[in-house]
Design a protein around this motif. Structure first.
Motif: not given
Length: 198
Positions: A187-192
């Motif tokens: 999720a953090d990767r997608i947000a970035r």
């Protein structure tokens, strides 16, 4: 927010339990304030079985009686044997100890910052428990506020955007399954990626 969390719980049930209906799906809800209480109502309407806990024990008892569920104390809610555990109160409730005591197939709730440390995302993943990253599943509130700020906050548009939360969760879970990284990290990767695009 409660509507988005409800849709996220349904998505978690579909992914983790392979069911399309919440009938007889057992959900343990930690915190029955505005979000958790709204979630409990929507789940009860869908036929879910509920176990509720809140620091306001009387409120938990009242809602449990109203929805045909059970109320337990706040110290035991995360270790209740249930299909889905839904933290909707304080953050940092998923730590090494509490994760080891989870007896569920999925964790899907609206509380912010549920993981006490980044390592706890790995711990929950290693236990084989599906995790709905909090800022994905609880995005309904910020969607509503954001659209209102932009002057696009009519109910139909807000609900249409909130209805996309399950698709975003599924994207996170699918990528997690494909790459072997915890859902929280994905999720953090997608947000970035999304932030870099804007």
């Amino acid at each position: 927010t409660a509507l988005g969390v409800f849709l996220g719980v349904k998505a978690a049930a579909k992914r983790a339990l392979n069911v399309d209906s919440l009938t007889d799906v057992h959900v343990a809800i930690q915190g029955v304030g505005s979000v958790g209480g709204g979630l409990a109502k929507l789940l009860a309407e869908e036929g879910a079985r509920l176990t509720l806990a809140d620091v306001n024990a009387d409120r938990a008892q009242e809602l449990a009686a109203e929805y045909g569920g059970e109320a337990v104390d706040t110290d035991s809610i995360l270790s209740v044997e249930a299909d889905i555990v839904s933290p909707n109160a304080l953050g940092a409730v998923l730590d090494e100890e509490s994760i080891s005591q989870l007896r569920c197939s999925a964790v899907a709730g609206g509380a912010n910052n549920q993981l006490a440390t980044p390592e706890d995302g790995q711990r929950i993943y290693e236990r084989g428990i599906l995790f709905a990253p909090d800022y994905v599943i609880n995005a309904g509130g910020i969607i509503n506020v954001g659209l209102e700020y932009l002057g696009q906050g009519d109910e139909q548009e807000v609900k249409a955007r909130i209805a996309k939360i399950p698709d975003r969760l599924e994207q996170v879970w699918q990528e997690s399954a494909e790459c072997g990284d915890p859902a929280a990290d994905v999720a953090d990767r997608i947000a970035r990626r999304l932030i870099a695009r804007s």
